[in-house]
Design an enzyme around this catalytic site. Structure first.
Site, mmCIF file in Angstrom:
data_model
loop_
_atom_site.group_PDB
_atom_site.id
_atom_site.type_symbol
_atom_site.label_atom_id
_atom_site.label_comp_id
_atom_site.label_asym_id
_atom_site.label_seq_id
_atom_site.Cartn_x
_atom_site.Cartn_y
_atom_site.Cartn_z
ATOM 1 N N CYS A 183 -18.729 45.514 -42.065
ATOM 2 C CA CYS A 183 -17.983 45.301 -40.828
ATOM 3 C C CYS A 183 -18.377 44.022 -40.104
ATOM 4 C CB CYS A 183 -18.168 46.508 -39.904
ATOM 5 S SG CYS A 183 -17.754 48.061 -40.726
ATOM 6 N N HIS A 213 -19.494 46.240 -30.447
ATOM 7 C CA HIS A 213 -19.075 46.825 -31.724
ATOM 8 C C HIS A 213 -18.391 48.164 -31.446
ATOM 9 C CE1 HIS A 213 -18.899 47.235 -35.983
ATOM 10 N NE2 HIS A 213 -19.641 48.332 -35.999
ATOM 11 N N GLU A 262 -26.294 50.663 -29.375
ATOM 12 C CA GLU A 262 -25.822 49.370 -28.883
ATOM 13 C C GLU A 262 -26.054 49.243 -27.386
ATOM 14 O OE1 GLU A 262 -22.059 46.298 -29.409
ATOM 15 O OE2 GLU A 262 -21.770 48.417 -29.898
ATOM 16 N N LYS A 283 -11.891 48.313 -29.998
ATOM 17 C CA LYS A 283 -11.621 49.270 -31.076
ATOM 18 C C LYS A 283 -11.005 50.562 -30.540
ATOM 19 C CE LYS A 283 -15.177 47.782 -34.367
ATOM 20 N NZ LYS A 283 -15.887 46.765 -33.527
ATOM 21 N N HIS A 343 -10.779 50.442 -36.111
ATOM 22 C CA HIS A 343 -11.815 49.627 -36.748
ATOM 23 C C HIS A 343 -11.247 48.981 -38.001
ATOM 24 C CE1 HIS A 343 -15.482 48.035 -38.001
ATOM 25 N NE2 HIS A 343 -16.235 49.113 -38.100
ATOM 26 N N PHE A 373 -22.285 48.363 -42.300
ATOM 27 C CA PHE A 373 -23.058 49.181 -43.231
ATOM 28 C C PHE A 373 -24.027 48.266 -43.990
ATOM 29 C CE2 PHE A 373 -19.859 52.917 -43.920
ATOM 30 C CZ PHE A 373 -20.130 53.347 -42.635
#
Length: 421
Positions: free
Chosen positions: A167, A307, A318, A339, A344, A407
Site C-alpha cells: 500500500c 493512512h 497511527e 479512505k 483503499h 503490508f
C-alpha cells in the site's frame, strides 16, 4: 550539490469518486462515499460483497478493442489517468521538452491480478492439452507494464519502472521521482499508481485475512476510520498520476504549478507482515524522516492525510505516532482519512491521497473523514484531535503530509507545500 526544487504541474485521476480530477475532488469535498455492491463478479458466496469500484468505465471509450487486449484493467486505469495528467501539464505538445529527460514511474501493489485469474482458469480447463496461454498473459500480469505502456504511447525515454511496496507503492513512486528530479537526473516524471484488485482472488484473499469490512448492509458507511465500530478496510480500484517537474524547467515553458514537493521519507516496522506496530514505531520514524528531508519542523504541518484504513490496530497506532511526532501541535492540525470515501486503492492509494494534499494546499480546504458518530468512540483514540469529521473544513493549508503504510511493514510519507516564488 544544490538540490533542485520540484513542483507538480499535472494531475490525472480515475477513482471511485469520479473519472477525472474535478469530479473526484468535488465529491471528496462533499463527503461522498464511492462504495457500493460489487458488480465485477458474483459475490453471493463472499463474506464481503461490496467495494469502491470505478463507475461508468467502458474500455472502448479509451481504447480500440484490439489495443485493449494488451492491457489488464490496472494498466488501462494507469494509462487513462496518465493521459489526463500529461495533457494537463502539456507535456506532449510542448516543443521545448526533451523527451529523453521525461520519465514514467507508476506503481501497483498487485498488478494484473484479474489477468492471472483468467489465465489460471483457462489453463485448468485445458490442462489435458498442455499449456494454453494468451501471448498477452505476461505483459498483462506484471506490475511494471503500466509505466512501459505510458512511455511507449508518449515517447518518454527517461527513467521508467514500476514500484511494488504494497500500500506504500505509489508514494514510493512519487518519492523516487522527486529524488531523481532534484538530483538533476530528469526534467519531469509522470508518477503515481494504479490498481484493479476487485476480483475473486483479491476479495477472497483479503477476506481470508479478515482484513475487509463485512458491513454488507451498509457499504457506504463501512469505511469508518477512527470509529469504535470499524471492522476493516473497503477494497477499491483506480489510478492517480501526478506530473512532477523541476521548477526552472516548468517556469521556462510557462507551466501552471499546483504545489511543491519538499520532502519524502521511508521506514520499516520490522514487526509483522500485515499488522502495523502497535506503538506506531515505523509510522513515527517515517514522518520524522520526511520532516528531516524537507528541513521543516513538525509545527510547520497544517494537514495530515492519514493512512487511516479503518482497521482496529492500524488506526490506533497511527494516532499514537502522530501524537509522538507532533506533540501539542497535533491538536492544531487537521487530520483526515479520505479512505472513508474512496476506500483503499492498495498500491494506488498514496498517489490519490497526495493529489488530495495538492488540492488542499492549492485551495485551502481539507476533505473530511466521513461515517463517524459521536457515540461511536474508541477509548484508545484521543478525540481532541481534529479528524475533520463528516464535513470539509476551510483553513490555511501551507504544508500537508500524506502517510501510507503497507503490508510487510513498509511505510512512506510525502510532504506537499503551497507553491510560492
Amino acid at each position: 550539490m544544490e538540490l533542485k526544487r520540484v513542483v507538480v504541474t499535472g494531475l490525472g485521476v480515475l477513482s471511485p469518486l469520479g473519472n477525472d480530477v474535478a469530479s473526484t475532488w468535488k465529491n471528496a469535498l462533499a463527503g461522498m462515499s464511492g462504495a457500493g455492491p460489487i458488480t465485477r463478479f458474483d459475490v453471493s458466496k463472499f463474506k464481503t460483497q461490496f467495494g469502491c469500484e470505478v463507475k461508468d468505465y467502458n474500455e472502448t471509450d479509451y481504447f480500440d478493442r484490439k489495443e485493449a487486449r494488451k492491457y489488464d484493467r490496472y494498466a488501462q486505469y494507469a494509462i487513462v489517468a496518465a493521459n489526463q495528467a500529461i495533457a494537463d501539464a502539456n507535456l506532449d505538445d510542448d516543443p521545448s521538452i526533451d523527451k529523453n529527460r521525461v520519465g514514467v514511474i507508476v506503481a501497483s501493489g498487485v498488478g494484473g491480478i484479474r489477468s492471472f485469474e483468467l489465465e489460471a482458469g483457462d489453463y485448468a480447463i485445458n490442462e489435458e492439452k498442455g499449456p494454453h496461454h494468451s501471448p498477452f498473459f505476461i505483459i498483462r500480469l506484471v506490475p511494471n507494464m503500466a509505466p512501459g505502456h505510458i512511455s511507449i504511447l508518449h515517447g518518454f525515454h527517461g527513467p521508467n519502472y514500476g514500484v511494488v511496496a504494497a500500500c506504500a507503492s505509489s508514494t514510493n513512486a512519487l518519492i523516487d521521482s522527486f529524488n531523481l528530479i532534484r538530483l538533476g537526473k530528469a526534467d519531469a516524471i509522470v508518477a503515481g499508481g494504479a490498481e484493479a484488485p476487485i476480483s475473486t482472488s483479491g476479495v477472497g484473499g483479503f477476506n481470508s485475512m479478515h482484513a475487509l469490512s463485512v458491513r454488507n448492509d451498509d457499504p457506504k458507511g463501512a469505511s469508518r476510520p477512527f470509529s469504535a465500530s470499524r471492522d476493516g478496510f473497503v477494497i477499491a480500484e483506480g489510478a492517480a498520476i501526478l506530473v512532477l517537474e523541476e521548477l526552472e524547467h516548468a517556469r521556462k515553458r510557462g507551466a501552471k504549478i499546483y504545489a511543491e514537493i519538499i520532502g519524502g521519507g521511508m521506514s520499516a516496522d520490522a514487526y509483522h507482515m500485515t499488522a502495523s506496530h502497535p506503538d506506531g514505531i515505523g509510522a513515527r520514524l517515517v514522518m520524522k524522516n520526511a520532516l528531516d528531508d524537507a528541513q521543516i519542523s513538525p509545527d510547520d504541518i497544517d494537514y495530515i492525510n492519514v493512512h487511516g484504513t479503518s482497521t482496529p490496530v492500524g488506526d490506533v497506532s497511527e494516532v499514537k505516532a502522530i501524537l509522538d511526532v507532533f506533540g501539542k501541535h497535533a491538536y492544531d492540525l487537521n487530520i483526515s482519512s479520505t479512505k472513508s470515501m474512496t476506500g483503499h486503492l492498495l498500491g494506488a492509494t498514496g498517489a490519490l491521497e497526495a493529489m488530495f494534499c495538492v488540492k488542499a494546499v492549492q485551495e485551502d480546504i481539507v476533505p473530511p473523514t466521513i461515517n463517524h458518530a459521536d457515540d461511536d468512540c474508541d477509548e484508545n483514540i484521543d478525540y481532541n484531535l481534529n479528524f475533520t469529521y463528516n464535513k470539509a473544513q476551510r483553513r490555511t493549508v501551507n504544508v500537508a503530509l500524506s502517510n501510507t503504510f503497507g503490508f510487510g511493514g513498509q511505510n512512506s510519507c510525502i510532504i506537499v507545500k503551497k507553491f510560492t516564488e
